[in-house]
Design a protein around this motif. Structure first.
Motif, PDB file in Angstrom:
ATOM      1  N   LYS A 106      76.265 119.078 -24.445  1.00 35.34           N
ATOM      2  CA  LYS A 106      77.427 119.856 -24.901  1.00 35.34           C
ATOM      3  C   LYS A 106      78.554 119.797 -23.879  1.00 35.34           C
ATOM      4  CE  LYS A 106      78.831 124.541 -26.245  1.00 35.34           C
ATOM      5  NZ  LYS A 106      78.354 125.944 -26.441  1.00 35.34           N
ATOM      6  N   GLU A 107      78.203 119.885 -22.601  1.00 27.47           N
ATOM      7  CA  GLU A 107      79.206 119.822 -21.529  1.00 27.47           C
ATOM      8  C   GLU A 107      79.980 118.506 -21.573  1.00 27.47           C
ATOM      9  OE1 GLU A 107      79.304 119.662 -16.608  1.00 27.47           O
ATOM     10  OE2 GLU A 107      77.452 120.192 -17.657  1.00 27.47           O
ATOM     11  N   PHE A 108      79.278 117.435 -21.904  1.00 22.21           N
ATOM     12  CA  PHE A 108      79.905 116.110 -21.965  1.00 22.21           C
ATOM     13  C   PHE A 108      79.965 115.621 -23.410  1.00 22.21           C
ATOM     14  CE2 PHE A 108      78.535 116.544 -17.622  1.00 22.21           C
ATOM     15  CZ  PHE A 108      79.577 115.974 -16.912  1.00 22.21           C
ATOM     16  N   ALA A 109      80.313 116.523 -24.292  1.00 25.79           N
ATOM     17  CA  ALA A 109      80.396 116.190 -25.718  1.00 25.79           C
ATOM     18  C   ALA A 109      81.433 115.101 -25.957  1.00 25.79           C
ATOM     19  CB  ALA A 109      80.749 117.436 -26.514  1.00 25.79           C
ATOM     20  N   TYR A 110      81.181 114.285 -26.965  1.00 23.65           N
ATOM     21  CA  TYR A 110      82.126 113.246 -27.336  1.00 23.65           C
ATOM     22  C   TYR A 110      83.361 113.897 -27.959  1.00 23.65           C
ATOM     23  CZ  TYR A 110      77.898 110.419 -26.822  1.00 23.65           C
ATOM     24  OH  TYR A 110      76.754 109.822 -26.338  1.00 23.65           O
ATOM     25  N   PRO A 111      84.503 113.205 -27.920  1.00 32.34           N
ATOM     26  CA  PRO A 111      85.750 113.797 -28.437  1.00 32.34           C
ATOM     27  C   PRO A 111      85.618 114.269 -29.885  1.00 32.34           C
ATOM     28  CG  PRO A 111      86.195 111.751 -27.265  1.00 32.34           C
ATOM     29  CD  PRO A 111      84.704 111.849 -27.400  1.00 32.34           C
ATOM     30  N   GLU A 112      86.164 115.434 -30.160  1.00 36.39           N
ATOM     31  CA  GLU A 112      86.108 115.962 -31.541  1.00 36.39           C
ATOM     32  C   GLU A 112      86.839 115.034 -32.502  1.00 36.39           C
ATOM     33  OE1 GLU A 112      87.254 119.982 -32.033  1.00 36.39           O
ATOM     34  OE2 GLU A 112      85.953 120.732 -30.447  1.00 36.39           O
ATOM     35  N   GLY A 113      87.988 114.534 -32.062  1.00 34.59           N
ATOM     36  CA  GLY A 113      88.705 113.572 -32.884  1.00 34.59           C
ATOM     37  C   GLY A 113      88.230 112.173 -32.554  1.00 34.59           C
ATOM     38  N   ARG A 114      87.174 111.708 -33.241  1.00 39.25           N
ATOM     39  CA  ARG A 114      86.600 110.411 -32.926  1.00 39.25           C
ATOM     40  C   ARG A 114      87.603 109.298 -33.197  1.00 39.25           C
ATOM     41  NH1 ARG A 114      82.595 110.854 -35.865  1.00 39.25           N
ATOM     42  NH2 ARG A 114      83.462 109.826 -37.687  1.00 39.25           N
ATOM     43  N   PRO A 115      87.814 108.409 -32.233  1.00 42.39           N
ATOM     44  CA  PRO A 115      88.719 107.273 -32.452  1.00 42.39           C
ATOM     45  C   PRO A 115      88.314 106.495 -33.695  1.00 42.39           C
ATOM     46  CG  PRO A 115      88.127 107.412 -30.146  1.00 42.39           C
ATOM     47  CD  PRO A 115      87.247 108.397 -30.865  1.00 42.39           C
ATOM     48  N   GLU A 116      89.274 105.997 -34.427  1.00 43.91           N
ATOM     49  CA  GLU A 116      88.982 105.307 -35.680  1.00 43.91           C
ATOM     50  C   GLU A 116      88.311 103.952 -35.462  1.00 43.91           C
ATOM     51  OE1 GLU A 116      92.352 105.011 -38.197  1.00 43.91           O
ATOM     52  OE2 GLU A 116      92.736 107.183 -38.246  1.00 43.91           O
ATOM     53  N   HIS A 117      88.727 103.233 -34.426  1.00 39.46           N
ATOM     54  CA  HIS A 117      88.159 101.905 -34.197  1.00 39.46           C
ATOM     55  C   HIS A 117      86.836 102.038 -33.454  1.00 39.46           C
ATOM     56  CE1 HIS A 117      87.745  97.728 -32.841  1.00 39.46           C
ATOM     57  NE2 HIS A 117      88.604  97.421 -33.793  1.00 39.46           N
ATOM     58  N   TRP A 118      85.856 101.260 -33.877  1.00 41.54           N
ATOM     59  CA  TRP A 118      84.530 101.355 -33.295  1.00 41.54           C
ATOM     60  C   TRP A 118      84.551 101.135 -31.790  1.00 41.54           C
ATOM     61  CZ3 TRP A 118      82.656  97.377 -30.439  1.00 41.54           C
ATOM     62  CH2 TRP A 118      83.207  96.105 -30.650  1.00 41.54           C
ATOM     63  N   ARG A 119      85.395 100.212 -31.314  1.00 46.87           N
ATOM     64  CA  ARG A 119      85.409  99.911 -29.876  1.00 46.87           C
ATOM     65  C   ARG A 119      85.902 101.111 -29.077  1.00 46.87           C
ATOM     66  NH1 ARG A 119      86.172  94.296 -27.120  1.00 46.87           N
ATOM     67  NH2 ARG A 119      86.248  94.928 -24.922  1.00 46.87           N
ATOM     68  N   ASP A 120      86.964 101.725 -29.537  1.00 45.37           N
ATOM     69  CA  ASP A 120      87.494 102.895 -28.829  1.00 45.37           C
ATOM     70  C   ASP A 120      86.482 104.037 -28.830  1.00 45.37           C
ATOM     71  OD1 ASP A 120      89.904 101.556 -28.384  1.00 45.37           O
ATOM     72  OD2 ASP A 120      90.767 102.272 -30.277  1.00 45.37           O
ATOM     73  N   ALA A 121      85.783 104.185 -29.948  1.00 46.80           N
ATOM     74  CA  ALA A 121      84.800 105.264 -30.050  1.00 46.80           C
ATOM     75  C   ALA A 121      83.621 105.028 -29.113  1.00 46.80           C
ATOM     76  CB  ALA A 121      84.321 105.387 -31.489  1.00 46.80           C
ATOM     77  N   LEU A 122      83.104 103.806 -29.089  1.00 45.97           N
ATOM     78  CA  LEU A 122      81.975 103.516 -28.213  1.00 45.97           C
ATOM     79  C   LEU A 122      82.359 103.622 -26.747  1.00 45.97           C
ATOM     80  CD1 LEU A 122      80.152 100.526 -29.962  1.00 45.97           C
ATOM     81  CD2 LEU A 122      79.543 102.943 -29.960  1.00 45.97           C
ATOM     82  N   GLN A 123      83.598 103.252 -26.424  1.00 39.68           N
ATOM     83  CA  GLN A 123      84.076 103.425 -25.053  1.00 39.68           C
ATOM     84  C   GLN A 123      84.055 104.891 -24.660  1.00 39.68           C
ATOM     85  OE1 GLN A 123      87.312 100.046 -23.841  1.00 39.68           O
ATOM     86  NE2 GLN A 123      88.002 101.585 -25.272  1.00 39.68           N
ATOM     87  N   ALA A 124      84.572 105.737 -25.534  1.00 39.87           N
ATOM     88  CA  ALA A 124      84.640 107.165 -25.250  1.00 39.87           C
ATOM     89  C   ALA A 124      83.245 107.747 -25.043  1.00 39.87           C
ATOM     90  CB  ALA A 124      85.356 107.893 -26.388  1.00 39.87           C
ATOM     91  N   ALA A 125      82.311 107.364 -25.897  1.00 44.87           N
ATOM     92  CA  ALA A 125      80.946 107.878 -25.785  1.00 44.87           C
ATOM     93  C   ALA A 125      80.274 107.385 -24.513  1.00 44.87           C
ATOM     94  CB  ALA A 125      80.130 107.470 -27.009  1.00 44.87           C
ATOM     95  N   ALA A 126      80.411 106.101 -24.215  1.00 39.06           N
ATOM     96  CA  ALA A 126      79.772 105.523 -23.033  1.00 39.06           C
ATOM     97  C   ALA A 126      80.308 106.157 -21.755  1.00 39.06           C
ATOM     98  CB  ALA A 126      79.994 104.012 -23.006  1.00 39.06           C
ATOM     99  N   ARG A 127      81.597 106.436 -21.719  1.00 37.80           N
ATOM    100  CA  ARG A 127      82.189 107.049 -20.533  1.00 37.80           C
ATOM    101  C   ARG A 127      81.694 108.467 -20.324  1.00 37.80           C
ATOM    102  NH1 ARG A 127      88.056 104.590 -22.170  1.00 37.80           N
ATOM    103  NH2 ARG A 127      87.781 102.535 -21.192  1.00 37.80           N
TER     104      ARG A 127
END
Length: 230
Positions: free
Chosen positions: A66-87
């Protein structure tokens, strides 16, 4: 006084304290008795709020997720989303080193925050025509990369409070013959790479730089795979 302290106990306080204990001494340091002592309470008092140590650890993991939750507004492109999650995962490993071993498993705790993060990650592949297995495997590639790199740094120089320059010194000291005057060096390629370790940027983000470089190459590979499917 003890009764007042016990009366002040709450599940959230117990979990928060257990996380601090784990941050300091690893998961093995987390016991009901030890956490109770940190709270000036008995281990038995904790059982009124949490069933056992295993349940406590599951709550700890879910709190950090929860402390490191992924962004609420998930990026639309898969690459941007996976980057955000991995970081976010990468940051959690260094904020709470015990999280790496606790979550690098095929059977992670199924807390609500963990389940939400998994659903978030899988949704990054919506509309790409991938099978369930493909989605799972591609996420595994990204997750395994971050976990592997964090493991190498977390259990090595970083865990002892050392830096990249320390790493270079260690390699130089342990490369056979490299402390001697020798022409040409026996391990010229290793020597070249080792010297580059000591060239730190102005910031202390060299480990993050390495992570970012590798992450982009992993994502490049996923792009090639998606392109190959037409």
């Amino acid at each position: 006084m003890a009764s007042k302290v016990r009366a002040a106990l709450s599940l959230s306080l117990i979990v928060e304290t257990a996380i601090k204990v784990a941050d300091e001494g690893g998961l093995e340091a987390v016991t009901m008795r030890g956490v109770g002592q940190r709270l000036n309470a008995t281990g038995m008092a904790l059982y009124r709020h949490v069933a056992n140590r295993e349940a406590l650890i599951e709550l700890m993991i879910d709190q950090v997720v929860k402390e490191f939750a992924y962004p609420e507004g998930r990026p639309e492109h898969w690459r941007d989303a996976l980057q955000a999650a991995a970081r976010q995962d990468w940051r959690s490993y260094f904020a709470h080193p015990w999280m790496l071993a606790a979550t690098a498993t095929a059977k992670p705790p199924m807390g609500p925050n963990m389940l939400a993060s998994m659903e978030w990650s899988l949704a990054t592949f919506d509309g790409l025509g991938l099978s369930g297995a493909e989605k799972l495997y591609l996420l595994g590639v990204v997750n395994s990369y971050g976990q592997g790199l964090a493991l190498s740094w977390g259990h090595g120089f970083l865990a002892r409070g050392e830096d990249r320059e320390d790493a270079a010194e260690w390699w130089m000291a342990n490369l056979p013959g490299e402390g001697e005057v020798e022409t040409p060096p026996r391990y010229s390629r290793l020597l070249e790479v080792t010297k580059s370790l000591g060239v730190s940027p102005a910031s202390e983000g060299y480990i993050d730089d390495e992570f970012e470089f590798g992450l982009q190459r992993v994502l490049d590979g996923i792009q090639v795979y998606l392109d190959s499917r037409g």
